[in-house]
Design a protein around this motif. Sequence first.
Motif, PDB file in Angstrom:
ATOM      1  N   GLU A   1      -1.603  -3.956   6.921  1.00 54.63           N
ATOM      2  CA  GLU A   1      -2.876  -3.996   7.801  1.00 54.63           C
ATOM      3  C   GLU A   1      -2.873  -5.322   8.196  1.00 54.63           C
ATOM      4  OE1 GLU A   1      -5.981  -2.776   5.436  1.00 54.63           O
ATOM      5  OE2 GLU A   1      -5.055  -0.815   4.930  1.00 54.63           O
ATOM      6  N   THR A   2      -4.040  -5.795   9.110  1.00 52.02           N
ATOM      7  CA  THR A   2      -4.274  -7.023   9.619  1.00 52.02           C
ATOM      8  C   THR A   2      -4.559  -8.049   8.401  1.00 52.02           C
ATOM      9  OG1 THR A   2      -5.097  -6.003  11.699  1.00 52.02           O
ATOM     10  CG2 THR A   2      -5.614  -8.561  10.954  1.00 52.02           C
ATOM     11  N   PRO A   3      -3.889  -8.943   8.187  1.00 51.20           N
ATOM     12  CA  PRO A   3      -4.214  -9.914   6.964  1.00 51.20           C
ATOM     13  C   PRO A   3      -5.442 -10.627   7.356  1.00 51.20           C
ATOM     14  CG  PRO A   3      -2.285 -10.769   8.357  1.00 51.20           C
ATOM     15  CD  PRO A   3      -2.881  -9.504   9.066  1.00 51.20           C
TER      16      PRO A   3
ATOM     17  N   PRO B   1       0.835  -1.250  -0.073  1.00 48.62           N
ATOM     18  CA  PRO B   1      -0.167   0.059   0.073  1.00 48.62           C
ATOM     19  C   PRO B   1       0.664   1.394  -0.006  1.00 48.62           C
ATOM     20  CG  PRO B   1      -0.629  -1.599   1.670  1.00 48.62           C
ATOM     21  CD  PRO B   1       0.591  -2.084   1.092  1.00 48.62           C
ATOM     22  N   VAL B   2       0.336   2.280  -0.689  1.00 49.83           N
ATOM     23  CA  VAL B   2       1.048   3.724  -0.786  1.00 49.83           C
ATOM     24  C   VAL B   2       1.013   4.294   0.332  1.00 49.83           C
ATOM     25  CG1 VAL B   2      -0.888   4.752  -1.836  1.00 49.83           C
ATOM     26  CG2 VAL B   2       1.572   5.520  -2.110  1.00 49.83           C
ATOM     27  N   ARG B   3       1.976   5.019   0.760  1.00 53.15           N
ATOM     28  CA  ARG B   3       2.109   5.951   2.089  1.00 53.15           C
ATOM     29  C   ARG B   3       2.312   7.243   1.728  1.00 53.15           C
ATOM     30  NH1 ARG B   3       5.227   1.651   4.415  1.00 53.15           N
ATOM     31  NH2 ARG B   3       6.981   2.892   3.979  1.00 53.15           N
ATOM     32  N   PRO B   4       1.685   8.282   2.396  1.00 54.62           N
ATOM     33  CA  PRO B   4       1.850   9.876   1.988  1.00 54.62           C
ATOM     34  C   PRO B   4       3.570   9.896   2.135  1.00 54.62           C
ATOM     35  CG  PRO B   4       0.206   9.535   3.922  1.00 54.62           C
ATOM     36  CD  PRO B   4       0.893   8.267   3.586  1.00 54.62           C
ATOM     37  N   ASN B   5       3.706  10.901   0.978  1.00 58.05           N
ATOM     38  CA  ASN B   5       5.091  11.465   1.012  1.00 58.05           C
ATOM     39  C   ASN B   5       6.120  10.280   0.742  1.00 58.05           C
ATOM     40  OD1 ASN B   5       4.217  14.031   1.803  1.00 58.05           O
ATOM     41  ND2 ASN B   5       4.339  13.347   4.020  1.00 58.05           N
TER      42      ASN B   5
ATOM     43  N   GLN C   1     -12.958 -13.220   1.939  1.00 58.98           N
ATOM     44  CA  GLN C   1     -13.165 -12.150   3.183  1.00 58.98           C
ATOM     45  C   GLN C   1     -12.728 -10.766   2.770  1.00 58.98           C
ATOM     46  OE1 GLN C   1     -10.362 -11.767   7.116  1.00 58.98           O
ATOM     47  NE2 GLN C   1     -11.393 -13.705   7.190  1.00 58.98           N
ATOM     48  N   ARG C   2     -11.602 -10.486   1.919  1.00 60.81           N
ATOM     49  CA  ARG C   2     -11.364  -9.322   1.304  1.00 60.81           C
ATOM     50  C   ARG C   2     -11.236  -9.097  -0.170  1.00 60.81           C
ATOM     51  NH1 ARG C   2      -8.119  -6.906   5.402  1.00 60.81           N
ATOM     52  NH2 ARG C   2      -8.697  -7.269   7.465  1.00 60.81           N
ATOM     53  N   VAL C   3     -11.698  -8.130  -0.525  1.00 62.94           N
ATOM     54  CA  VAL C   3     -11.938  -7.623  -1.889  1.00 62.94           C
ATOM     55  C   VAL C   3     -11.269  -5.951  -1.933  1.00 62.94           C
ATOM     56  CG1 VAL C   3     -12.921  -7.276  -4.035  1.00 62.94           C
ATOM     57  CG2 VAL C   3     -13.797  -9.191  -2.498  1.00 62.94           C
ATOM     58  N   TRP C   4     -10.428  -5.780  -2.713  1.00 58.37           N
ATOM     59  CA  TRP C   4     -10.003  -4.487  -3.005  1.00 58.37           C
ATOM     60  C   TRP C   4     -10.116  -3.866  -4.618  1.00 58.37           C
ATOM     61  CZ3 TRP C   4      -7.149  -8.067  -0.338  1.00 58.37           C
ATOM     62  CH2 TRP C   4      -6.815  -8.011   1.045  1.00 58.37           C
TER      63      TRP C   4
END
Length: 348
Positions: A277-279, A71-75, A183-186
């Motif tokens: 994050e929490t996997p 995941p991208v983080r600021p700056n 459980q997860r979709v992004w």
Amino acid sequence: MGFYLRTSLKAGPFRFNLSPSGVGVSVGVPGFRVGAGPRGNYIRVAGLGATYFGGLAPTAVPHAVTPGAQPVRPNDGVVMQELTGTPVQHLVAVHPSDLINQIQTAAQRRSLWPWAAAVITLLSLVTAPYGLLLLLPGAPAVWWLRQRDLARRSVVVFYQVEDAPAAKYEHFTGSSGFVSRVQRVWQVEAEGLLHTTHQRKVNSGASALIRRSAGALDLTGPPILVTNIAVPSLQGKDRSVYFLPDRILVRHGNQYADLPYVAVSAHMEPQRFIETETPPTDSHCVDTTWKYVNKSGGPDRRYNNNRQLPIMLYGRLTLTTPQGLLMVWDFSRPDVAASLADALNRMQ
């Protein structure tokens, strides 16, 4: 067929009923309804049944069906490439249809009942205690206006799918993506490659960063479309895709377009993802890394709070068209992404 849900649809105060002889529509309250159907116009009173009068009513025509990232983080200083593809407005120009025109018109209509409810509530409070009497006629008026808004913002479509198209669509709705839980979709919105040693070091050794948002995989379809079938859907915050028996609907904001299945290509590939994050519990951890990592793969001791991160194995589904559509989805279960890609390609 397994994908059929009901033969009666409701849009605001209107109820549409599908029977072997045609489609009927009625409106009313519990105990009293007025309607029109294949046998003619009628009034239905609780305990008395339906009384028909007049000639045959016009029959509504059913809608026919033609046979390793992080995941991208600021700056971060990484140039992100948007994975949005061609704007929906351009797709509409390439594939115009009457259904899209109706959906687009309904989507752009504003709901009036929240404004009416706010005005009546405000007047009641300002002019209290006598102003509270406004609630007596105001509450039914707001209810009626809400029903009117629901009807104006709904497009009713009855599907009747048979033979080979029905078999294809039932296989699609019954694929593991929709009958088993993931459980997860992004939805992957942007991706940026990491080029320098420093960029990789401070991003856990990843080769790319992505920007993603939570999505959902379900059988609900777009809220504006009221239909008698289950509609496999990939829903995102700003962009969604809905799979109908004869076409694919694409949403971007409140803009819609439709595409034939032959124009859409689905591709699945495994995706190693460094999870900050929490996997998800239904995905597999295939390796570990560090938040700040050396070239050798070990932790960089110069950084405090250098925690270990899991590398998860996800499945990435990419949808493309020759006209430039691009939608990328990650799933916590690779087998679900593979099943969806296979089922979607079979619909062509």
